[in-house]
Design a protein around this motif. Structure first.
Motif, PDB file in Angstrom:
ATOM      1  N   ARG A 175       1.162  -1.042  -0.154  1.00  0.00           N
ATOM      2  CA  ARG A 175      -0.333  -0.119  -0.377  1.00  0.00           C
ATOM      3  C   ARG A 175       0.753   1.241  -0.126  1.00  0.00           C
ATOM      4  O   ARG A 175       1.972   1.079   1.009  1.00  0.00           O
ATOM      5  CB  ARG A 175      -0.941   0.323   0.948  1.00  0.00           C
ATOM      6  N   ALA A 176       0.289   2.421  -1.060  1.00  0.00           N
ATOM      7  CA  ALA A 176       1.465   3.063  -0.991  1.00  0.00           C
ATOM      8  C   ALA A 176       0.348   4.794  -0.144  1.00  0.00           C
ATOM      9  O   ALA A 176      -0.875   4.651  -1.378  1.00  0.00           O
ATOM     10  CB  ALA A 176       2.000   3.399  -2.083  1.00  0.00           C
ATOM     11  N   PHE A 177       0.495   5.766   0.269  1.00  0.00           N
ATOM     12  CA  PHE A 177       0.343   6.628   0.392  1.00  0.00           C
ATOM     13  C   PHE A 177       0.568   8.248   0.193  1.00  0.00           C
ATOM     14  O   PHE A 177       2.149   7.627   0.477  1.00  0.00           O
ATOM     15  CB  PHE A 177      -0.302   6.450   2.133  1.00  0.00           C
ATOM     16  N   SER A 178       0.105   8.919   0.067  1.00  0.00           N
ATOM     17  CA  SER A 178       0.602   9.992  -0.195  1.00  0.00           C
ATOM     18  C   SER A 178       0.867  11.087   0.927  1.00  0.00           C
ATOM     19  O   SER A 178      -0.015  10.832   1.485  1.00  0.00           O
ATOM     20  CB  SER A 178       0.594  10.837  -1.616  1.00  0.00           C
ATOM     21  N   LEU A 179       1.767  11.651   1.083  1.00  0.00           N
ATOM     22  CA  LEU A 179       1.919  12.542   3.003  1.00  0.00           C
ATOM     23  C   LEU A 179       1.234  14.341   2.082  1.00  0.00           C
ATOM     24  O   LEU A 179       2.330  14.567   1.266  1.00  0.00           O
ATOM     25  CB  LEU A 179       3.224  11.697   3.414  1.00  0.00           C
ATOM     26  N   PRO A 180       1.207  14.942   2.817  1.00  0.00           N
ATOM     27  CA  PRO A 180       1.099  16.444   3.204  1.00  0.00           C
ATOM     28  C   PRO A 180       2.197  16.691   3.081  1.00  0.00           C
ATOM     29  O   PRO A 180       2.552  16.246   4.087  1.00  0.00           O
ATOM     30  CB  PRO A 180      -0.124  16.712   3.768  1.00  0.00           C
ATOM     31  N   ASP A 181       2.686  18.078   2.948  1.00  0.00           N
ATOM     32  CA  ASP A 181       4.063  18.667   3.009  1.00  0.00           C
ATOM     33  C   ASP A 181       3.972  18.933   4.469  1.00  0.00           C
ATOM     34  O   ASP A 181       5.287  18.900   5.449  1.00  0.00           O
ATOM     35  CB  ASP A 181       3.444  20.322   2.198  1.00  0.00           C
ATOM     36  N   THR A 182       3.167  19.035   5.227  1.00  0.00           N
ATOM     37  CA  THR A 182       2.960  19.096   6.341  1.00  0.00           C
ATOM     38  C   THR A 182       3.168  18.575   7.445  1.00  0.00           C
ATOM     39  O   THR A 182       3.413  18.973   8.653  1.00  0.00           O
ATOM     40  CB  THR A 182       1.433  19.738   7.449  1.00  0.00           C
ATOM     41  N   VAL A 183       3.849  16.765   6.971  1.00  0.00           N
ATOM     42  CA  VAL A 183       3.855  15.846   8.241  1.00  0.00           C
ATOM     43  C   VAL A 183       5.895  15.925   7.674  1.00  0.00           C
ATOM     44  O   VAL A 183       6.126  16.367   6.776  1.00  0.00           O
ATOM     45  CB  VAL A 183       3.563  14.657   7.518  1.00  0.00           C
ATOM     46  N   ASP A 184       6.416  15.459   9.299  1.00  0.00           N
ATOM     47  CA  ASP A 184       7.554  15.657   9.781  1.00  0.00           C
ATOM     48  C   ASP A 184       8.273  14.125   9.243  1.00  0.00           C
ATOM     49  O   ASP A 184       8.089  13.353  10.254  1.00  0.00           O
ATOM     50  CB  ASP A 184       8.232  16.061  10.873  1.00  0.00           C
ATOM     51  N   THR A 185       9.170  13.518   7.988  1.00  0.00           N
ATOM     52  CA  THR A 185       9.146  12.372   7.885  1.00  0.00           C
ATOM     53  C   THR A 185      10.080  12.016   8.475  1.00  0.00           C
ATOM     54  O   THR A 185      10.472  10.679   8.876  1.00  0.00           O
ATOM     55  CB  THR A 185       9.440  12.794   5.913  1.00  0.00           C
TER      56      THR A 185
END
Length: 148
Positions: free
Chosen positions: A105-115
């Motif tokens: 499964r792959a999920f796009s993360l918003p820019d607001t998340v600290d990876t």
């Protein structure tokens, strides 16, 4: 010109269309009932609160050592597998409905998340992935001054 009836299932056991359809359905059902050939995708809930983005994936009977979580280019990828173990020696299954095998499964993360701040917890068959939000993305209250 003579009109000829077209019967796409006109060979051997498909002469009677409803019976032929049943044979086809049974063949497909048997093919998909093999535990290693059926595709499997775990259910995932995604929600966020003030400080973090959370993903909860249902992974019953999945060994946590078989699960991989990767974050790259604002994409979180969840990979793993659930193995079929025929522990019933001398017995045969009448029905196998649960899916086995690998999943991704792959999920796009918003820019607001600290990876850089990712935590994962596996408890009672549920994998919880917590991604902290960046400080700039957190809501803040700005007081408004009232002048007379």
């Amino acid at each position: 010109m003579q009109i000829v009836k077209y019967t796409p299932f006109a060979n051997s056991s498909f002469d009677d269309f409803p019976a032929g359809l049943r044979v086809f359905q049974d063949s497909v059902a048997r093919l998909l009932s093999e535990p290693n050939t059926r595709p499997w995708t775990p259910a995932v809930d995604v929600f966020e609160n003030e400080n973090e983005l959370v993903l909860k994936a249902d992974l019953p009977e999945v060994d946590p050592k078989e699960v991989s979580i990767e974050v790259e280019n604002s994409t979180l990828t969840l990979k793993g597998s659930r193995k079929f173990e025929n522990s019933q020696s001398g017995s045969s299954y009448h029905r196998i409905e649960r899916s086995y095998g690998s999943f991704i499964r792959a999920f796009s993360l918003p820019d607001t998340v600290d990876t850089e701040k990712v935590k994962a917890d596996y408890k009672q068959g549920v994998l919880t992935i917590t991604l902290a939000k960046k400080e700039v993305a957190k809501p803040r209250t700005i007081p408004v001054e009232i002048t007379n």
